[in-house]
Design a protein around this motif. Sequence first.
Motif, short mmCIF file in Angstrom:
data_model
loop_
_atom_site.label_atom_id
_atom_site.label_comp_id
_atom_site.label_asym_id
_atom_site.label_seq_id
_atom_site.Cartn_x
_atom_site.Cartn_y
_atom_site.Cartn_z
N ASP A 10 0.81 -1.22 0.00
CA ASP A 10 0.00 0.00 0.00
C ASP A 10 0.84 1.28 0.00
OD1 ASP A 10 0.63 -0.83 2.70
OD2 ASP A 10 -0.58 0.85 3.38
N ASP A 11 2.09 1.20 0.45
CA ASP A 11 2.94 2.39 0.47
C ASP A 11 3.27 2.82 -0.96
OD1 ASP A 11 5.00 3.99 2.42
OD2 ASP A 11 5.86 3.64 0.43
N LEU A 12 2.90 4.05 -1.29
CA LEU A 12 3.00 4.51 -2.67
C LEU A 12 4.44 4.52 -3.19
CD1 LEU A 12 1.42 5.57 -5.11
CD2 LEU A 12 1.72 7.88 -4.22
N ASN A 13 5.35 5.09 -2.40
CA ASN A 13 6.73 5.21 -2.88
C ASN A 13 7.43 3.85 -2.97
OD1 ASN A 13 6.66 7.99 -3.23
ND2 ASN A 13 7.07 8.33 -1.05
N LEU A 14 7.26 3.05 -1.92
CA LEU A 14 7.88 1.73 -1.93
C LEU A 14 7.26 0.87 -3.04
CD1 LEU A 14 9.82 -0.31 -0.71
CD2 LEU A 14 8.01 -0.98 0.88
N GLY A 15 5.95 0.95 -3.17
CA GLY A 15 5.26 0.18 -4.21
C GLY A 15 5.76 0.55 -5.59
N LYS A 64 8.77 -1.01 -10.27
CA LYS A 64 9.75 -0.70 -11.32
C LYS A 64 10.85 -1.76 -11.35
CE LYS A 64 12.60 3.23 -12.81
NZ LYS A 64 13.97 2.75 -12.57
N LEU A 65 11.35 -2.10 -10.18
CA LEU A 65 12.42 -3.11 -10.09
C LEU A 65 11.95 -4.47 -10.63
CD1 LEU A 65 15.17 -4.18 -8.79
CD2 LEU A 65 13.74 -4.81 -6.83
N LEU A 66 10.79 -4.88 -10.18
CA LEU A 66 10.31 -6.22 -10.53
C LEU A 66 9.98 -6.32 -12.02
CD1 LEU A 66 8.06 -6.80 -7.41
CD2 LEU A 66 10.20 -7.99 -7.94
N ARG A 67 9.46 -5.21 -12.56
CA ARG A 67 9.09 -5.22 -13.98
C ARG A 67 10.28 -5.45 -14.90
NH1 ARG A 67 5.55 -0.09 -15.28
NH2 ARG A 67 7.45 0.68 -14.34
N GLU A 68 11.47 -5.19 -14.36
CA GLU A 68 12.67 -5.42 -15.19
C GLU A 68 12.96 -6.91 -15.32
OE1 GLU A 68 15.65 -3.17 -13.25
OE2 GLU A 68 14.77 -1.23 -13.83
N HIS A 69 12.31 -7.72 -14.51
CA HIS A 69 12.62 -9.15 -14.49
C HIS A 69 11.41 -10.05 -14.70
CE1 HIS A 69 16.63 -8.23 -12.88
NE2 HIS A 69 16.00 -7.24 -12.28
N PHE A 70 10.24 -9.56 -14.35
CA PHE A 70 9.04 -10.40 -14.36
C PHE A 70 7.87 -9.63 -14.93
CE2 PHE A 70 11.47 -11.19 -10.43
CZ PHE A 70 11.91 -12.48 -10.67
N ARG A 71 6.79 -10.38 -15.18
CA ARG A 71 5.50 -9.75 -15.41
C ARG A 71 4.94 -9.48 -14.03
NH1 ARG A 71 0.84 -13.10 -17.99
NH2 ARG A 71 -0.62 -11.37 -17.93
N VAL A 72 4.48 -8.28 -13.78
CA VAL A 72 4.04 -7.98 -12.41
C VAL A 72 2.83 -7.05 -12.38
CG1 VAL A 72 5.92 -6.30 -12.30
CG2 VAL A 72 4.79 -6.97 -10.21
N ASP A 73 1.90 -7.37 -11.51
CA ASP A 73 0.78 -6.49 -11.21
C ASP A 73 0.98 -5.95 -9.80
OD1 ASP A 73 -0.46 -7.03 -13.61
OD2 ASP A 73 -1.66 -8.66 -12.78
N TRP A 74 0.64 -4.70 -9.63
CA TRP A 74 0.77 -4.06 -8.31
C TRP A 74 -0.59 -3.58 -7.84
CZ3 TRP A 74 2.58 1.65 -7.82
CH2 TRP A 74 2.57 2.02 -6.46
N VAL A 75 -0.96 -3.99 -6.64
CA VAL A 75 -2.21 -3.50 -6.04
C VAL A 75 -1.90 -2.97 -4.64
CG1 VAL A 75 -3.75 -5.01 -7.35
CG2 VAL A 75 -2.79 -5.81 -5.18
N ARG A 76 -2.80 -2.13 -4.13
CA ARG A 76 -2.52 -1.44 -2.86
C ARG A 76 -3.52 -1.74 -1.76
NH1 ARG A 76 -1.71 4.65 -3.90
NH2 ARG A 76 -0.88 4.51 -1.78
N LEU A 87 3.60 -10.11 -0.44
CA LEU A 87 2.51 -9.62 0.39
C LEU A 87 2.98 -8.77 1.56
CD1 LEU A 87 -0.57 -9.87 0.96
CD2 LEU A 87 -0.05 -11.96 2.25
N ASP A 88 2.52 -7.52 1.55
CA ASP A 88 2.68 -6.65 2.72
C ASP A 88 1.61 -7.08 3.73
OD1 ASP A 88 3.30 -4.51 4.39
OD2 ASP A 88 2.06 -3.10 3.28
N LEU A 89 1.88 -6.88 5.02
CA LEU A 89 0.91 -7.35 6.02
C LEU A 89 -0.08 -6.27 6.43
CD1 LEU A 89 3.11 -9.57 8.34
CD2 LEU A 89 1.70 -10.21 6.37
N GLY A 90 0.43 -5.07 6.69
CA GLY A 90 -0.45 -4.00 7.13
C GLY A 90 -1.04 -3.31 5.92
N LEU A 91 -2.29 -3.61 5.61
CA LEU A 91 -2.94 -3.01 4.45
C LEU A 91 -4.13 -2.19 4.93
CD1 LEU A 91 -2.60 -6.18 2.27
CD2 LEU A 91 -1.49 -3.99 1.83
#
Length: 227
Positions: A17-22, A27-39, A58-62
Amino acid sequence: MAGRNTGLPMYLLLVEDDLNLGKALHKLLREHFRVDWVRTLAAAQERFAAAGYDVLLLDLGLPDGDGVRWLEALRAAGCQTPVLIVSARDELDDRVKGLDRGADDYLVKPFEPEELLARIRVLLRRKAGSAQPRLEAGPLSYAPDSQQFYLDGAPLGVSPQERALLAVLIQAGGRPVSRERLLQQLYGLGDGVDSNTLEVRIHGLRRRLGRERIETVRGLGYRLVAS
Ligand code: CA
């Protein structure tokens, strides 16, 4: 970028859910994998049910719920998709139980990008060659990895709540499942649960599957009828 390969089929769901970390992780993961991001947990549940992911980050505190509870419900539903918990230390301290609830690994924020990628690679290697068999009950079948149900071979549309209940019922292999156990599944989804909720969901499932498919076993709960 090393490792970039857009043809790579590995497909990740990032729940953060953290905007900056997400943003940074996406960005990092997309360089290596297909990735969907949800918050949010709700978006995660929806996406996860709609697509076959290879790894769940999976982040825990959502904002709308608890990642560990959802993880528990996923495992109870037979899903064996590798799960890497990515969490802040204070969330993790009383949440190391995340591992007991079915996480394959966890990483404490902050962490080095290379470490995240290495952990994901381990999970993907472990996953390779461990596809789960489908479960069957009469005309109904279930693919635990994708959490998809099929009725007479055709994909069956169900709500997240119905899916969670049906998954536990089909895994019981015809044995009755208690109301308490089924209610736990609904709690895991963050569903508002009152005394009628379970009956309403079971009613919905009977409408989809045929009344006779889900039997009420007095004093014991409900069972899925195979024939
Ligand atoms: Ca968070």
